[in-house]
Design a protein around this motif. Structure first.
Motif, PDB file in Angstrom:
ATOM      1  N   THR A   1       0.813  -1.224  -0.078  1.00 44.44           N
ATOM      2  CA  THR A   1      -0.029  -0.084   0.001  1.00 44.44           C
ATOM      3  C   THR A   1       0.943   1.291  -0.172  1.00 44.44           C
ATOM      4  O   THR A   1       0.680   2.374  -0.692  1.00 44.44           O
ATOM      5  CB  THR A   1      -1.020   0.012   1.213  1.00 44.44           C
ATOM      6  OG1 THR A   1      -1.824  -1.202   1.371  1.00 44.44           O
ATOM      7  CG2 THR A   1      -1.638   1.456   1.413  1.00 44.44           C
TER       8      THR A   1
ATOM      9  N   SER B   1       0.920   3.991  -2.933  1.00 51.94           N
ATOM     10  CA  SER B   1       0.822   5.370  -2.770  1.00 51.94           C
ATOM     11  C   SER B   1       1.828   6.385  -3.486  1.00 51.94           C
ATOM     12  O   SER B   1       1.694   7.694  -3.801  1.00 51.94           O
ATOM     13  CB  SER B   1       0.756   5.604  -1.319  1.00 51.94           C
ATOM     14  OG  SER B   1       1.936   5.920  -0.880  1.00 51.94           O
ATOM     15  N   ARG B   2       3.093   5.694  -3.779  1.00 49.83           N
ATOM     16  CA  ARG B   2       4.143   6.534  -4.287  1.00 49.83           C
ATOM     17  C   ARG B   2       4.170   6.054  -5.728  1.00 49.83           C
ATOM     18  O   ARG B   2       4.992   6.978  -6.567  1.00 49.83           O
ATOM     19  CB  ARG B   2       5.360   6.027  -3.700  1.00 49.83           C
ATOM     20  CG  ARG B   2       5.711   5.963  -2.324  1.00 49.83           C
ATOM     21  CD  ARG B   2       5.342   7.331  -1.429  1.00 49.83           C
ATOM     22  NE  ARG B   2       5.720   8.527  -2.103  1.00 49.83           N
ATOM     23  CZ  ARG B   2       5.243  10.094  -2.160  1.00 49.83           C
ATOM     24  NH1 ARG B   2       4.201   9.959  -1.394  1.00 49.83           N
ATOM     25  NH2 ARG B   2       5.822  10.960  -2.872  1.00 49.83           N
TER      26      ARG B   2
ATOM     27  N   PRO C   1       1.605   6.671  -8.315  1.00 53.52           N
ATOM     28  CA  PRO C   1       0.145   7.069  -8.771  1.00 53.52           C
ATOM     29  C   PRO C   1       0.164   6.997 -10.395  1.00 53.52           C
ATOM     30  O   PRO C   1       1.241   6.935 -11.030  1.00 53.52           O
ATOM     31  CB  PRO C   1       0.055   8.561  -8.377  1.00 53.52           C
ATOM     32  CG  PRO C   1       1.323   8.956  -8.285  1.00 53.52           C
ATOM     33  CD  PRO C   1       2.067   8.034  -7.867  1.00 53.52           C
TER      34      PRO C   1
ATOM     35  N   HIS D   1       1.963   0.296 -10.422  1.00 50.38           N
ATOM     36  CA  HIS D   1       0.670   0.677  -9.606  1.00 50.38           C
ATOM     37  C   HIS D   1      -0.252  -0.601  -9.594  1.00 50.38           C
ATOM     38  O   HIS D   1      -0.614  -1.063  -8.630  1.00 50.38           O
ATOM     39  CB  HIS D   1      -0.093   1.890 -10.060  1.00 50.38           C
ATOM     40  CG  HIS D   1      -1.463   2.103  -9.281  1.00 50.38           C
ATOM     41  ND1 HIS D   1      -1.204   3.050  -8.262  1.00 50.38           N
ATOM     42  CD2 HIS D   1      -2.377   1.963  -9.602  1.00 50.38           C
ATOM     43  CE1 HIS D   1      -2.284   3.226  -7.796  1.00 50.38           C
ATOM     44  NE2 HIS D   1      -3.320   2.586  -8.563  1.00 50.38           N
TER      45      HIS D   1
END
Length: 137
Positions: A4, A8-9, A11, A38
């Motif tokens: 997770t 988030s890093r 996108p 992603h």
């Protein structure tokens, strides 16, 4: 959790489900490598969450006196998470084959919601177990 954080890093640079230009660039392979990364990190995050949900719910069911809230609610939340995951996967397959999005974003949001609710129930169960142990002695 680590997946997770990675997710988030990484996108997406654009949203292919709502932007035709982005979809065309993705089909042509003209999007950054982070699109694929992603997707991988999101899949790993959900798989990890599902594994944790299933395994800890099984433990709670075996020890319902210790974690009663999770023993009661865990199975329902696992089934709901599995249904949301199936919806998301079906939506991705439909989108990739040109048959619309089938509410992909809704399925993904439900996945996150059910994981969050399950974590809250786990925390409540752990707090209740700790309070019970403190009262006993």
């Amino acid at each position: 959790g680590a997946a997770t954080a990675v997710d988030s890093r990484l996108p997406l640079s654009c949203a292919p489900t709502v932007d035709a230009g982005c979809l065309a660039r993705q089909a042509a392979g003209d999007v950054p490598w982070t699109h694929t990364a992603h997707t991988v990190s999101s899949g790993l995050a959900v798989a990890g969450a599902l594994a944790g949900m299933v395994l800890l719910t099984v433990v709670a069911r075996r020890e319902p006196v210790v974690w009663p809230a999770l023993a009661r609610s865990g199975p329902v939340l696992v089934v709901l998470e599995l249904a949301a995951t199936a919806w998301t996967l079906a939506s991705v397959a439909a989108f990739e084959s040109g048959h619309g999005t089938w509410g992909l974003g809704v399925g993904q949001r439900l996945q996150v919601l059910f994981i969050a609710v399950w974590i809250a129930v786990l925390a409540w169960s752990l707090a209740a177990a700790a309070a019970s142990a403190a009262r006993r002695g």
